[in-house]
Design a protein around this motif. Sequence first.
Motif: not given
Length: 449
Positions: A11, A266, A417-418, A431
């Motif tokens: 990301a 994360p 971010g995912d 991401a």
Amino acid sequence: MHCVVVGGGLAGLASAVWLTEAGHRVTVLERRGSLGGRTIAMPVAAVDDVPDNGQHVFASGYEHLMRYLDSVGTREHVRFPGHMTVRLPGGDTRRSSFAGVAGLRAAIGDLPGVTGLDRLRTARAQATLIRQALRQPDWLDDITADEWFRRIGMPQSARDALWDGIVIGLTGDKPTISSAKVPADLLVTGMRRARATKTPISIGYPSVDLDTLFVDGAQKVFADNGVDIRHRAVVASVDVADGAVTGVTLTDGERVPADAVICAVPVWSVKGLLDQVPGHEKIYAAVEQLTPVPIVSVNLYLDRSIGMADWGEILLGGEGVLEQVWDRQRMHGRDPQRHHLYSTTVSAAYDLTGKSNAEITDIQMDMLRRYFPAARDAEIVHSHVVRMPKSTFAQRPGTAGIRPDQRTSVRGLALAGDWTRTDWTTTMEGACQSAARAVEIVLEGAGRV
Ligand SMILES: Cc1cc2nc3c(=O)[nH]c(=O)nc-3n(C[C@H](O)[C@H](O)[C@H](O)COP(=O)(O)OP(=O)(O)OC[C@H]3O[C@@H](n4cnc5c(N)ncnc54)[C@H](O)[C@@H]3O)c2cc1C
């Protein structure tokens, strides 16, 4: 603008590359000594090799990830063979695919190990499942995928053959833990993408290691454009004044001023960073509910071929986890003269993470010997165990809609971010999609800075 990107995983890399493409000055602050986050290659001196931290498979709908690969010049390294193989203990195999004859057979309940009346029950349950995924009942996020399968009468044999694996593959976690809404949403996303691109859903893989695929090309873009990459730079806070971002502060007290910040850490690292952001309590509350899921991967260097029938094989009959084996000779065109490399992946590996490397290797070798007749006499040249207790995150029932948007209440600050809100769950595509949105938000604000 001077833009700071916090975190050098996918990301962060995608954000930095796209901000650079848009002509802005970029600084990347990464906590670790190298870039790549959860998608990295790892040198193994004993065999003079650089295997990955774990197999990463692509889905055909990963449009933002492919856009990233275009930006860093490595798209040519992704292959979509259009099939994988399912293997039963003893060695029987069946090719699986969502397209053509194999897709049709699956649709009518003709799955490996599904016999007699169960085929009819499977076909009926699958039709209900697709219908409910498309027109979702309001209770879907109240139950787990396991309960959903029971409600629609999906036979256990079909779950073992396909559906439990799909849930674990898509959501990263066990059907007894994942909300039913997560696989349902992903099926819809996959079907929409397939319709839009007129290509059947398929699974692909990188034909090179993850550093070559994701990091090296980005580093070239950064070098060519004067992007400042700072390793071992741990951000302690995102700084805000008068409703606008002013920069970040590192744990050693250094301040890095910025006109815009994309925070791409994360989910398990975000707490504490956003204390100055109005409304951060809601983001932190979401973070609490997205709990980490472990994956254990083993790179097994063997003295001979185990006779895989395909690049990737799903081993049926695991114990509620998804077990897969990858043939690196086929995938990476490796010369097997010195050794044969097989990588195994156990998703939702809650029971494995606490075991020793020797125990994990034994379990994986026993499994290969049960499924591949040619593995019975194989000797291990070297075993490289990668435990990732925080690989992906679980979305339990009741968590629909809690993932925060990339847009924050602060001017010039976006999240990526995912774990932020996207059409996907915890994936490389999530991401990159989040990065695309975060960059858009920052660029929208550029005129005001
Ligand atoms: C073994 C494994 C297998 C997987 N398989 C697949 C798959 O098959 N398909 C798929 O699509 N996805 C898969 N995934 C998931 C995928 O890897 C992740 O969803 C994706 O890489 C997440 O990228 P990210 O940038 O959001 O986060 P990360 O990659 O975690 O990057 C975040 C970065 O932020 C840095 N950071 C953290 N805190 C700070 C701080 N305070 N200051 C500065 N830097 C900080 C971290 O060091 C890290 O580099 C898998 C993951 C694992 C681990």
